[in-house]
Design a protein around this motif. Structure first.
Motif, PDB file in Angstrom:
ATOM      1  N   PHE A 158      -4.918   5.522  23.748  1.00 54.92           N
ATOM      2  CA  PHE A 158      -6.236   6.002  23.312  1.00 54.92           C
ATOM      3  C   PHE A 158      -7.288   5.662  24.363  1.00 54.92           C
ATOM      4  O   PHE A 158      -7.570   4.504  24.636  1.00 54.92           O
ATOM      5  N   PHE A 159      -7.863   6.669  25.000  1.00 59.04           N
ATOM      6  CA  PHE A 159      -8.593   6.471  26.253  1.00 59.04           C
ATOM      7  C   PHE A 159      -9.827   5.578  26.162  1.00 59.04           C
ATOM      8  O   PHE A 159     -10.167   4.930  27.161  1.00 59.04           O
ATOM      9  N   PRO A 160     -10.551   5.469  25.039  1.00 52.23           N
ATOM     10  CA  PRO A 160     -11.697   4.555  25.047  1.00 52.23           C
ATOM     11  C   PRO A 160     -11.341   3.113  25.370  1.00 52.23           C
ATOM     12  O   PRO A 160     -12.147   2.391  25.959  1.00 52.23           O
ATOM     13  N   GLN A 161     -10.129   2.676  24.990  1.00 58.85           N
ATOM     14  CA  GLN A 161      -9.741   1.282  25.227  1.00 58.85           C
ATOM     15  C   GLN A 161      -8.602   1.148  26.217  1.00 58.85           C
ATOM     16  O   GLN A 161      -8.076   0.052  26.419  1.00 58.85           O
ATOM     17  N   LEU A 162      -8.209   2.225  26.873  1.00 59.28           N
ATOM     18  CA  LEU A 162      -7.003   2.231  27.685  1.00 59.28           C
ATOM     19  C   LEU A 162      -7.124   1.374  28.942  1.00 59.28           C
ATOM     20  O   LEU A 162      -6.185   0.685  29.329  1.00 59.28           O
ATOM     21  N   ILE A 163      -8.270   1.385  29.591  1.00 57.01           N
ATOM     22  CA  ILE A 163      -8.403   0.791  30.926  1.00 57.01           C
ATOM     23  C   ILE A 163      -8.834  -0.676  30.882  1.00 57.01           C
ATOM     24  O   ILE A 163      -8.315  -1.508  31.617  1.00 57.01           O
ATOM     25  N   ALA A 164      -9.795  -1.002  30.035  1.00 59.98           N
ATOM     26  CA  ALA A 164     -10.350  -2.358  30.059  1.00 59.98           C
ATOM     27  C   ALA A 164     -10.595  -2.919  28.663  1.00 59.98           C
ATOM     28  O   ALA A 164     -11.515  -3.699  28.459  1.00 59.98           O
ATOM     29  N   GLY A 165      -9.788  -2.510  27.712  1.00 63.13           N
ATOM     30  CA  GLY A 165      -9.875  -3.077  26.387  1.00 63.13           C
ATOM     31  C   GLY A 165     -10.925  -2.413  25.500  1.00 63.13           C
ATOM     32  O   GLY A 165     -11.530  -1.426  25.904  1.00 63.13           O
ATOM     33  N   PRO A 166     -11.093  -2.951  24.302  1.00 63.56           N
ATOM     34  CA  PRO A 166     -10.501  -4.188  23.784  1.00 63.56           C
ATOM     35  C   PRO A 166      -8.977  -4.097  23.667  1.00 63.56           C
ATOM     36  O   PRO A 166      -8.416  -3.010  23.633  1.00 63.56           O
ATOM     37  N   ILE A 167      -8.343  -5.273  23.643  1.00 63.65           N
ATOM     38  CA  ILE A 167      -6.894  -5.326  23.456  1.00 63.65           C
ATOM     39  C   ILE A 167      -6.635  -5.043  21.979  1.00 63.65           C
ATOM     40  O   ILE A 167      -6.788  -5.913  21.125  1.00 63.65           O
ATOM     41  N   VAL A 168      -6.274  -3.809  21.691  1.00 68.28           N
ATOM     42  CA  VAL A 168      -6.191  -3.340  20.311  1.00 68.28           C
ATOM     43  C   VAL A 168      -4.845  -3.716  19.710  1.00 68.28           C
ATOM     44  O   VAL A 168      -3.797  -3.595  20.343  1.00 68.28           O
ATOM     45  N   HIS A 169      -4.871  -4.151  18.478  1.00 71.72           N
ATOM     46  CA  HIS A 169      -3.662  -4.472  17.736  1.00 71.72           C
ATOM     47  C   HIS A 169      -3.203  -3.232  16.984  1.00 71.72           C
ATOM     48  O   HIS A 169      -4.023  -2.457  16.484  1.00 71.72           O
ATOM     49  N   HIS A 170      -1.893  -3.043  16.902  1.00 71.46           N
ATOM     50  CA  HIS A 170      -1.382  -1.835  16.240  1.00 71.46           C
ATOM     51  C   HIS A 170      -1.826  -1.743  14.785  1.00 71.46           C
ATOM     52  O   HIS A 170      -2.047  -0.644  14.259  1.00 71.46           O
TER      53      HIS A 170
END
Length: 526
Positions: A158-170
């Motif tokens: 998911f591109f909003p968080q892909l490069i520099a987070g947040p480190i998303v939990h499933h």
């Protein structure tokens, strides 16, 4: 493709959003698949060859995840599969991020002449690796749900968080997949684009203005040129504020973009410079990284279940590895080690009896603690920003120029008394005379840059006195807040009316005017 670029704002985002709108009333597979496909395109924009790496890694992790979830394995065999999965992910990260660092240190220690590998670091690999490891661990524990191939690909890419987070939990993203398509798009778009604009303004107008002074000062140190003490302090404070606004900006923009598509991302940045202790700082700075290190490293190491000494050792190991996660350089290890030491001292301090006295928790003491914590964090950023430990030592020497003598109380007091009693010395804080002319054009300060003293003072006041973005938009529930901050997510903004739209439009115009010079986010480097 940076969030703060013309191509992202005026081409990529509108196209992806239009496709999402056209497909969102169809079967959920289509809009989710469209956004996942757009995310893969987004990732491939910089270096298309890295898309193959990402797809290959996703495929192998899908296999590991499928085996762990559906394989009906024994506990022992499941642990073996998990181990291989973690080794694979850490091996990919180690090769791309630490191979050169390892070779350089082997050559230094053993005097060998091994050739340095020329390996380009894929963007976002540190964040993506942690997300995939967390999923595998939870799959082993029986906690991974809503698992399908498409859901997993979307969760990772998911591109909003892909490069520099947040480190998303499933567990935060997968349950939202179908619900996001039933949400009120107009309301989500209004909230999301508003937060995105605030983040864009922070990055383009504020963070990049502060970068002028931070980059210039460190460039002088790197070149071996001496700088005066005022310039050194301006440099380190400017960098502390630049990093604050830069990371805050990215966090806001990620949250805003996620909300535009109906997703609430986890809280990742919550006024960390208002922290009254180092412990409090790490509950506010890069919250999702702290969460990962706690749940998947600190607790498995034993956490605080053993002796006090073992607890402090675990903290030191976690922060040391957390520092190296930021970059393959001993400067990051030093930064992590410093924070590990400070955390240990902070926990030990809290065990003293007088810290439970009512006076210790009074407003004046808290204010002093906030300022002291800010100074400690600012000084700790020096090895984080410096390219070598030697450069960090030189910058520290410029901050405390005691003619080579020890940093004793008498010399320390004499120095600071001189700074605030001699008019000429104090003026150097606002007009540093050695730093800027050697790096910038002679007319730069009068034609382009803001007056440095005013710039720093205003931004410090904003940081310490103004509510943060999550508080301003608290009524709209912009993020998945943590329990530690949920009660403080008050909404300073009651509704998005014409006045709010006017202010946001003004911020957007100012930001767009500054896009002629596009700079990457600092956390893109990690």
């Amino acid at each position: 493709m940076l969030f703060n670029s013309y191509v992202f704002i005026f081409i990529f985002l509108p196209i992806v959003l239009l496709g999402f709108l056209l497909l969102r009333n169809k079967t959920p597979l289509l809009p989710i698949g469209w956004v996942a496909l757009a995310s893969l395109f987004y990732y491939s924009w910089w270096k298309p060859q890295f898309l193959l790496l990402l797809l290959g890694s996703i495929t192998i992790n899908l296999i590991f995840g499928k085996i762990l979830i559906d394989g009906r394995l024994s506990r022992t065999l499941s642990r073996v599969v998990l181990t291989f999965g973690i080794i694979f992910n850490l091996g990919v990260l180690a090769y791309f991020k630490y191979a050169g660092f390892l070779v350089a240190n082997v050559n230094e220690i053993f005097g060998t002449g091994l050739s340095m590998p020329n390996i380009l670091l894929p963007i976002g690999i540190s964040f993506i690796t942690f997300q995939k490891i967390a999923f595998l661990v939870d799959a082993h524990r029986g906690l991974a749900r809503n698992f399908t191939i498409l859901n997993y690909i979307f969760f990772v890419t998911f591109f909003p968080q892909l490069i520099a987070g947040p480190i998303v939990h499933h567990s935060e993203i997968m349950p939202q997949l179908e619900a996001a398509l039933r949400r009120d798009f107009k309301a989500d778009f209004a909230v999301g684009i508003s937060i995105f604009i605030v983040g864009l303004f922070k990055k383009v107008v504020i963070a990049d203005s502060l970068a002028i002074y931070a980059d210039a000062g460190y460039a002088m140190v790197k070149a071996g040129h001496p700088i005066d003490t005022a310039s050194a302090w301006i440099t380190v404070i400017a960098y502390a504020l630049q990093l604050y606004y830069d990371f805050s900006a990215y966090s806001d923009m990620a949250v805003g973009l996620g909300r535009i598509f109906g997703f609430r991302l986890p809280l990742n940045f919550y006024s960390p410079y208002k922290a009254s202790s180092i412990i409090d700082f790490w509950r506010r700075w890069h919250i999702t990284l702290s969460r990962f290190l706690r749940d998947y490293l600190y607790i498995p190491l034993g956490g605080n279940r053993h002796s006090t000494l073992r607890r402090y050792f675990n903290l030191a190991i976690v922060m040391l590895l957390g520092g190296l996660w930021h970059g393959a350089n001993w400067t990051f290890a030093v930064w992590g080690g410093v924070h590990g030491l400070l955390l240990g001292l902070n926990h030990a301090w809290r065990q003293l009896p007088f810290t439970r006295h009512r006076f210790y928790h009074s407003a004046p003491v808290r204010m002093i603690a906030i300022v002291f914590t800010f100074l400690l964090v600012t000084l700790a950023w020096i090895p984080f920003r410096a390219e070598t430990i030697g450069e960090a030592r030189i910058m520290l020497a410029h901050l405390f120029p005691f003619n080579g003598g020890p940093l004793g109380l008498e010399s320390f007091t004499h120095f600071w008394k001189a700074q605030f009693t001699h008019r000429g010395s104090f003026e150097n804080w606002f007009k540093p005379h050695e730093l800027w002319p050697a790096v910038l054009s002679p007319d730069y300060l009068s034609t382009v840059a803001r007056p440095v003293g005013i710039l720093l003072a205003v931004n410090l006041l904003v940081i310490f006195l103004m509510p943060n973005t999550s508080q301003i938009f608290g009524n709209f529930r912009p993020v998945l807040g943590t329990e530690a901050h949920r009660h403080t997510l008050r909404g300073a903004l009651q509704r998005l009316d014409a006045r709010a739209a006017f202010v946001l439009a003004f911020l957007f115009v100012l930001s767009v005017l500054g896009l002629s010079h596009i700079s990457p986010f600092l956390y893109f480097q990690f």
